[in-house]
Design a protein around this motif. Structure first.
Motif, PDB file in Angstrom:
ATOM      1  N   ILE A 187       1.004  -1.283   0.097  1.00  0.00           N
ATOM      2  CA  ILE A 187       0.008  -0.079   0.025  1.00  0.00           C
ATOM      3  C   ILE A 187       0.955   1.151   0.032  1.00  0.00           C
ATOM      4  CG2 ILE A 187      -1.571   1.070   1.234  1.00  0.00           C
ATOM      5  CD1 ILE A 187      -2.739  -1.310   2.432  1.00  0.00           C
ATOM      6  N   VAL A 188       0.673   2.320  -0.690  1.00  0.00           N
ATOM      7  CA  VAL A 188       1.124   3.488  -0.837  1.00  0.00           C
ATOM      8  C   VAL A 188       0.164   4.507  -0.509  1.00  0.00           C
ATOM      9  CG1 VAL A 188       1.932   5.364  -2.399  1.00  0.00           C
ATOM     10  CG2 VAL A 188       2.989   2.949  -2.659  1.00  0.00           C
ATOM     11  N   PHE A 189       0.826   5.368   0.533  1.00  0.00           N
ATOM     12  CA  PHE A 189      -0.088   6.528   0.984  1.00  0.00           C
ATOM     13  C   PHE A 189       0.542   7.740   0.505  1.00  0.00           C
ATOM     14  CE2 PHE A 189      -0.395  10.060   4.189  1.00  0.00           C
ATOM     15  CZ  PHE A 189      -1.528  10.273   3.952  1.00  0.00           C
ATOM     16  N   MET A 190      -0.308   8.554  -0.573  1.00  0.00           N
ATOM     17  CA  MET A 190       0.073   9.722  -1.082  1.00  0.00           C
ATOM     18  C   MET A 190      -0.117  10.951  -0.221  1.00  0.00           C
ATOM     19  SD  MET A 190       0.226   8.963  -5.435  1.00  0.00           S
ATOM     20  CE  MET A 190       0.981  10.663  -5.371  1.00  0.00           C
ATOM     21  N   GLU A 245       2.187  -2.608   7.806  1.00  0.00           N
ATOM     22  CA  GLU A 245       2.958  -1.676   8.206  1.00  0.00           C
ATOM     23  C   GLU A 245       2.338  -0.352   8.058  1.00  0.00           C
ATOM     24  OE1 GLU A 245       7.423  -3.503   6.772  1.00  0.00           O
ATOM     25  OE2 GLU A 245       6.294  -2.494   5.342  1.00  0.00           O
ATOM     26  N   ILE A 246       1.349  -0.251   7.142  1.00  0.00           N
ATOM     27  CA  ILE A 246       0.692   0.952   6.839  1.00  0.00           C
ATOM     28  C   ILE A 246      -0.149   1.252   7.942  1.00  0.00           C
ATOM     29  CG2 ILE A 246      -1.329   1.965   5.425  1.00  0.00           C
ATOM     30  CD1 ILE A 246       1.494   2.247   4.146  1.00  0.00           C
ATOM     31  N   PHE A 247      -1.134   0.123   8.242  1.00  0.00           N
ATOM     32  CA  PHE A 247      -2.297   0.152   9.349  1.00  0.00           C
ATOM     33  C   PHE A 247      -1.533   0.502  10.738  1.00  0.00           C
ATOM     34  CE2 PHE A 247      -4.713  -0.936   5.748  1.00  0.00           C
ATOM     35  CZ  PHE A 247      -5.603  -0.091   5.555  1.00  0.00           C
ATOM     36  N   GLU A 248      -0.380  -0.012  10.861  1.00  0.00           N
ATOM     37  CA  GLU A 248       0.253   0.180  12.125  1.00  0.00           C
ATOM     38  C   GLU A 248       1.073   1.560  12.178  1.00  0.00           C
ATOM     39  OE1 GLU A 248       1.838  -3.534  13.182  1.00  0.00           O
ATOM     40  OE2 GLU A 248       0.051  -4.552  13.305  1.00  0.00           O
ATOM     41  N   SER A 249       1.180   2.097  11.073  1.00  0.00           N
ATOM     42  CA  SER A 249       2.054   3.345  11.092  1.00  0.00           C
ATOM     43  C   SER A 249       1.837   4.228  11.971  1.00  0.00           C
ATOM     44  CB  SER A 249       2.274   3.804   9.597  1.00  0.00           C
ATOM     45  OG  SER A 249       3.006   5.073   9.478  1.00  0.00           O
ATOM     46  N   ARG A 272       0.520  12.086   9.558  1.00  0.00           N
ATOM     47  CA  ARG A 272      -0.580  12.420   8.381  1.00  0.00           C
ATOM     48  C   ARG A 272      -1.487  11.397   7.966  1.00  0.00           C
ATOM     49  NH1 ARG A 272      -3.884  13.667   6.361  1.00  0.00           N
ATOM     50  NH2 ARG A 272      -4.496  15.026   4.488  1.00  0.00           N
ATOM     51  N   LEU A 273      -0.646  10.169   7.954  1.00  0.00           N
ATOM     52  CA  LEU A 273      -1.228   8.613   7.878  1.00  0.00           C
ATOM     53  C   LEU A 273      -2.372   8.680   8.642  1.00  0.00           C
ATOM     54  CD1 LEU A 273      -1.874   6.239   5.938  1.00  0.00           C
ATOM     55  CD2 LEU A 273       0.167   5.377   6.828  1.00  0.00           C
ATOM     56  N   HIS A 274      -2.078   8.615   9.792  1.00  0.00           N
ATOM     57  CA  HIS A 274      -2.847   8.538  11.190  1.00  0.00           C
ATOM     58  C   HIS A 274      -4.222   9.316  10.962  1.00  0.00           C
ATOM     59  CE1 HIS A 274      -4.171   8.266  15.347  1.00  0.00           C
ATOM     60  NE2 HIS A 274      -3.734   6.937  15.202  1.00  0.00           N
ATOM     61  N   GLY A 279     -13.186   6.599  10.774  1.00  0.00           N
ATOM     62  CA  GLY A 279     -13.746   6.002  11.892  1.00  0.00           C
ATOM     63  C   GLY A 279     -12.787   5.909  13.060  1.00  0.00           C
ATOM     64  N   ASN A 280     -11.698   4.758  12.476  1.00  0.00           N
ATOM     65  CA  ASN A 280     -10.637   4.696  13.624  1.00  0.00           C
ATOM     66  C   ASN A 280      -9.573   4.191  12.702  1.00  0.00           C
ATOM     67  OD1 ASN A 280     -10.600   1.509  13.367  1.00  0.00           O
ATOM     68  ND2 ASN A 280     -12.764   2.103  13.808  1.00  0.00           N
ATOM     69  N   THR A 281      -8.340   4.084  13.476  1.00  0.00           N
ATOM     70  CA  THR A 281      -7.151   3.849  12.676  1.00  0.00           C
ATOM     71  C   THR A 281      -6.999   2.240  12.562  1.00  0.00           C
ATOM     72  OG1 THR A 281      -6.029   3.721  15.087  1.00  0.00           O
ATOM     73  CG2 THR A 281      -6.081   5.751  13.644  1.00  0.00           C
ATOM     74  N   ASP A 282      -7.915   1.389  13.087  1.00  0.00           N
ATOM     75  CA  ASP A 282      -8.012   0.165  12.756  1.00  0.00           C
ATOM     76  C   ASP A 282      -8.881  -0.267  11.819  1.00  0.00           C
ATOM     77  OD1 ASP A 282      -6.082  -0.387  15.073  1.00  0.00           O
ATOM     78  OD2 ASP A 282      -7.514  -0.320  16.350  1.00  0.00           O
TER      79      ASP A 282
END
Length: 266
Positions: free
Chosen positions: A229-232, A245-249, A253-255, A262-265
């Motif tokens: 996954i790439v977050f731009m 790695e992305i969802f636990e980063s 800014r990603l958070h 709704g939530n970070t999970d």
């Protein structure tokens, strides 16, 4: 070298820098999801990779072959650019089907035109062309069956639901045997209750090792189907990694972006 290598793609519209040096890579058979807020450059990147827009700088390699180099792009003929496009298939968020043609005609039209051009260039007879058309016809039936639309082949787009139209769009892209299939928000124009049928088709392609890049706001889907996954953010790749790695980063800014779902999970 990876199957797809994108090196320092930039794109400016007037005085606005939309892409500011994007590098991505992908192995054959992998799925890459691109996430990010509106205006982060996701769709522009997809359009550059499909040559619907011309990058200002950068290089694109597929299977070790350079299919775009901004330094010498102006020297390339229209035919060379069309051939480069054949490496990629693009599924639009708004379907872009021809309303005057049936489902099956939407699928066979481009392959038939290509076969006709090749027959003319190689001075092939009508019998050979007819054989090619028969092969295209059979392939269209097989692909329609794979996306669950065999019974709709003689329908017109206006007679289909949004989910069915998007599945036709996917089938049409597959007809040209692209090396990499791109999706630009494939469910954004769909009602929530029919989004699942399109995502199911995409998951099926992933299970058959179709190399894909998907711009999406469906976070659960991105986590489930993606290898990477790439977050731009603001025209650059801000964070990249596996779904875990992305969802636990801890990137702030990603958070913040994920929190909007709704939530970070997610």
């Amino acid at each position: 070298m990876s199957f797809l290598e994108v090196k320092y793609i930039t794109k400016k519209f007037d005085k606005t820098d939309v892409l500011k040096g994007v590098d991505i890579s992908l192995e054959k058979g992998q799925v890459l999801s691109i996430i990010g807020s509106s205006g982060s450059g996701k769709t522009t990147l997809l359009r550059c990779l499909n040559f619907l827009e011309t990058p200002d700088t950068g290089e694109i390699y597929v299977d070790g072959k350079c299919i775009f180099d901004a330094a010498d792009h102006v020297k390339r003929s229209a035919k060379e650019i069309r051939e480069s496009r054949l490496s990629f298939g693009l599924v639009f968020q708004s379907f872009n089907l021809f309303p005057q043609y049936t489902v099956k005609k939407n699928l066979v039209l481009a392959p038939q035109l290509r076969a006709k051009e090749e027959a003319k260039a190689n001075k092939l007879g009508k019998a050979v062309l007819r054989e090619k058309y028969d092969e295209i016809d059979k392939k269209a039936d097989e692909i329609l069956a794979s996306v669950g639309l065999s019974e709709k082949k003689d329908f017109y787009p206006c007679q289909l639901s949004g989910g069915q139209q998007q599945r036709v769009s996917i089938a049409r892209a597959l007809m040209l045997d692209p090396d990499i299939l791109f999706f630009d928000e494939p469910t954004s124009a769909l009602d929530p209750e029919i989004t699942g049928e399109v995502l199911k088709v995409i998951k099926g392609l992933a299970a058959h090792n179709m190399t894909m890049i998907i711009v999406t706001h469906e976070m659960n889907f991105a986590r489930e189907v993606s290898d990477k996954i790439v977050f731009m953010d603001d025209g650059v790749v801000a964070v990249e990694g596996t779904p875990e790695e992305i969802f636990e980063s801890k990137n702030e800014r990603l958070h913040h972006f994920l929190s909007a779902f709704g939530n970070t999970d997610v």
